[in-house]
Design a protein around this motif. Structure first.
Motif, PDB file in Angstrom:
ATOM      1  N   GLU A 101     -12.555  22.868  68.842  1.00 10.39           N
ATOM      2  CA  GLU A 101     -12.530  21.619  68.190  1.00 10.39           C
ATOM      3  C   GLU A 101     -12.211  22.110  66.858  1.00 10.39           C
ATOM      4  N   ALA A 102     -13.058  23.124  66.337  1.00  7.16           N
ATOM      5  CA  ALA A 102     -12.888  23.861  64.963  1.00  7.16           C
ATOM      6  C   ALA A 102     -11.699  24.170  64.474  1.00  7.16           C
ATOM      7  N   ILE A 103     -11.063  24.931  65.392  1.00  6.59           N
ATOM      8  CA  ILE A 103      -9.845  25.654  65.086  1.00  6.59           C
ATOM      9  C   ILE A 103      -8.500  24.807  65.233  1.00  6.59           C
ATOM     10  N   GLY A 104      -8.743  23.936  66.258  1.00  4.24           N
ATOM     11  CA  GLY A 104      -7.660  22.982  66.558  1.00  4.24           C
ATOM     12  C   GLY A 104      -7.030  23.360  68.019  1.00  4.24           C
ATOM     13  N   THR A 105      -6.786  22.174  68.989  1.00  3.56           N
ATOM     14  CA  THR A 105      -6.031  22.496  70.049  1.00  3.56           C
ATOM     15  C   THR A 105      -4.531  22.588  70.036  1.00  3.56           C
ATOM     16  N   ASP A 106      -4.097  22.313  68.852  1.00  3.26           N
ATOM     17  CA  ASP A 106      -2.727  22.652  68.700  1.00  3.26           C
ATOM     18  C   ASP A 106      -2.326  24.124  68.517  1.00  3.26           C
ATOM     19  N   HIS A 107      -3.319  24.943  68.488  1.00  2.71           N
ATOM     20  CA  HIS A 107      -3.133  26.254  68.092  1.00  2.71           C
ATOM     21  C   HIS A 107      -3.487  27.202  69.264  1.00  2.71           C
ATOM     22  N   LEU A 108      -3.923  26.666  70.128  1.00  3.92           N
ATOM     23  CA  LEU A 108      -4.246  27.370  71.532  1.00  3.92           C
ATOM     24  C   LEU A 108      -2.944  28.173  71.979  1.00  3.92           C
ATOM     25  N   CYS A 109      -2.868  29.155  72.623  1.00  2.00           N
ATOM     26  CA  CYS A 109      -1.903  30.121  73.060  1.00  2.00           C
ATOM     27  C   CYS A 109      -2.368  30.932  74.263  1.00  2.00           C
ATOM     28  N   ASP A 110      -1.082  31.366  74.876  1.00  2.00           N
ATOM     29  CA  ASP A 110      -1.608  32.053  76.258  1.00  2.00           C
ATOM     30  C   ASP A 110      -1.118  33.478  76.107  1.00  2.00           C
ATOM     31  N   ARG A 111      -0.727  33.892  75.181  1.00  2.26           N
ATOM     32  CA  ARG A 111      -0.208  35.169  74.894  1.00  2.26           C
ATOM     33  C   ARG A 111      -0.637  35.753  73.414  1.00  2.26           C
ATOM     34  N   CYS A 112      -1.008  36.835  73.022  1.00  2.00           N
ATOM     35  CA  CYS A 112      -1.049  37.439  71.881  1.00  2.00           C
ATOM     36  C   CYS A 112      -0.034  38.467  71.646  1.00  2.00           C
ATOM     37  N   LYS A 113       0.956  38.080  70.995  1.00  6.90           N
ATOM     38  CA  LYS A 113       2.250  38.925  70.981  1.00  6.90           C
ATOM     39  C   LYS A 113       2.880  38.424  69.462  1.00  6.90           C
TER      40      LYS A 113
ATOM     41  N   ALA B  67     -12.280  35.583  82.022  1.00  5.23           N
ATOM     42  CA  ALA B  67     -11.638  34.242  82.056  1.00  5.23           C
ATOM     43  C   ALA B  67     -12.205  33.266  81.336  1.00  5.23           C
ATOM     44  N   HIS B  68     -13.345  33.347  80.750  1.00  8.09           N
ATOM     45  CA  HIS B  68     -14.020  32.326  79.868  1.00  8.09           C
ATOM     46  C   HIS B  68     -13.646  32.770  78.466  1.00  8.09           C
ATOM     47  N   ARG B  69     -12.245  32.127  78.151  1.00  5.90           N
ATOM     48  CA  ARG B  69     -11.969  32.463  76.796  1.00  5.90           C
ATOM     49  C   ARG B  69     -10.929  31.677  76.389  1.00  5.90           C
ATOM     50  N   LYS B  70     -10.591  31.709  75.080  1.00  2.84           N
ATOM     51  CA  LYS B  70      -9.738  30.781  74.433  1.00  2.84           C
ATOM     52  C   LYS B  70      -9.038  31.459  73.351  1.00  2.84           C
ATOM     53  N   LEU B  71      -7.723  31.687  73.172  1.00  2.00           N
ATOM     54  CA  LEU B  71      -6.654  32.310  72.540  1.00  2.00           C
ATOM     55  C   LEU B  71      -6.116  31.306  71.729  1.00  2.00           C
ATOM     56  N   PHE B  72      -6.299  31.561  70.249  1.00  2.00           N
ATOM     57  CA  PHE B  72      -5.450  30.768  69.408  1.00  2.00           C
ATOM     58  C   PHE B  72      -4.456  31.865  68.394  1.00  2.00           C
ATOM     59  N   ASP B  73      -3.435  31.142  67.991  1.00  2.00           N
ATOM     60  CA  ASP B  73      -2.604  31.352  67.166  1.00  2.00           C
ATOM     61  C   ASP B  73      -3.233  31.468  65.642  1.00  2.00           C
TER      62      ASP B  73
END
Length: 178
Positions: free
Chosen positions: A16-28, A41-47
């Motif tokens: 909620e704080a960072i924004g769902t529109d910035h979620l991503c599945d790879r860090c590349k 597996a309990h994780r969230k990755l953001f751009d």
């Protein structure tokens, strides 16, 4: 000791704080990628770059924010990740990560209020090209600050199958499924 919230609630609060529109599945970025293999597996990755740019921050920033909750603990771990496919300068990387730490501290403390100070952090540089041994030593001599605590920037080679998990506390690695 955990926060007293379920891991899904903790990650939802951060999302909620960072924004769902910035979620991503790879860090590349370019030819450099952070392997998430054994990370829980309990994780969230953001751009991170996109999230900070949308917030109007034009200073240097890291590439990704990774948030994890521990198993069996419910502790929250924040991993700011900078990716470098070319030469990494110590001062530049430290500045990028520190700027990102400051952004997350300000953004998330508004929604996570009471227990935000319990968040652990492990800043990472994932690098592709081989840097000199001297440069690796320099990273150990510089620290970044988050919520009043300091840490050095941990280094991980891009393409390392163990990936980020090799630098994280045990309870932030994937559960053994055997």
């Amino acid at each position: 000791m955990g926060w007293g919230m379920k891991s899904s609630d903790l990650l939802a609060t951060v999302t909620e704080a960072i924004g769902t529109d910035h979620l991503c599945d790879r860090c590349k970025h370019r030819n450099c990628e952070a392997a998430l293999g054994d990370v829980t597996a309990h994780r969230k990755l953001f751009d991170a770059d996109a999230a900070m740019r949308k917030a109007g921050i034009t200073s240097k920033k890291c590439d990704c924010f990774l948030f994890l909750t521990g198993i069996p603990s419910q502790d929250l771990l924040f991993v700011p990740i900078e990716l470098k496919s070319g030469k990494a300068t110590v001062g530049g990387v430290v500045e990028q990560i520190q700027s990102s730490l400051d952004f997350v501290a300000a953004r998330c403390s508004r929604v996570a209020r009471n227990d935000w100070h319990k968040t652990k952090f492990v800043p990472m540089l994932v690098y592709r090209s081989s840097s000199s041994t001297r440069q690796f030593v320099q990273f150990r001599q510089h620290s970044v600050k988050f919520l009043g605590r300091e840490s050095i920037v941990h280094l991980v080679k891009s393409g390392d199958a163990r990936g980020l998990a090799s630098k994280l506390p045990d309870d932030f690695r994937r559960e053994d499924m055997s």
